[in-house]
Design an enzyme around this catalytic site. Sequence first.
Site: not given
Length: 156
Positions: A67, A101-102, A36, A130, A34
């Site tokens: 991340d 994702e976040e 974001d 991740d 991801h």
Amino acid sequence: SLQLPDGQDLPLPPVILGELRKDPQNPTVCFYGHVDVQPAKKEDGWKTDPYTLTEINGNLYGRGATDNKGPVLAWINAVETFRALKLAMPVNFKFVIEGMEEAGSLGLEKLLEEEKQGFFSDVDYIVISDNLWLSNKKPALTYGSRGNACFCVEVN
């Protein structure tokens, strides 16, 4: 789309699906990542603007560098290196790169369901990059995750 409490609909960012090679003799590995990030302010302890990638003494600092933008880029760089060296790639590559994702991967489950007979039908393995590092020299090995099959890894 995402409906806000006031009734406003916001479009979700697209999920990027990519593939490279379709050699039926090789397994197909799907890499998930991801791009974001969590919110950040300089007063949270950042020495530089968190949204400007900055190199200091050979280290890169910026929101999402580990991340999860860095790991996503590492897989893309690995493919680029194989191609630059004209080496045969041992697997077929598929990529799933999302931007929610976040926030709980909004929209991803629907996409997975819609594409299970299409894009994902020939995937043999999934790699989720991740994850955290236990130290500067020790990455973590994830062997289970919510909603996924878990298995045991034994190292002798």
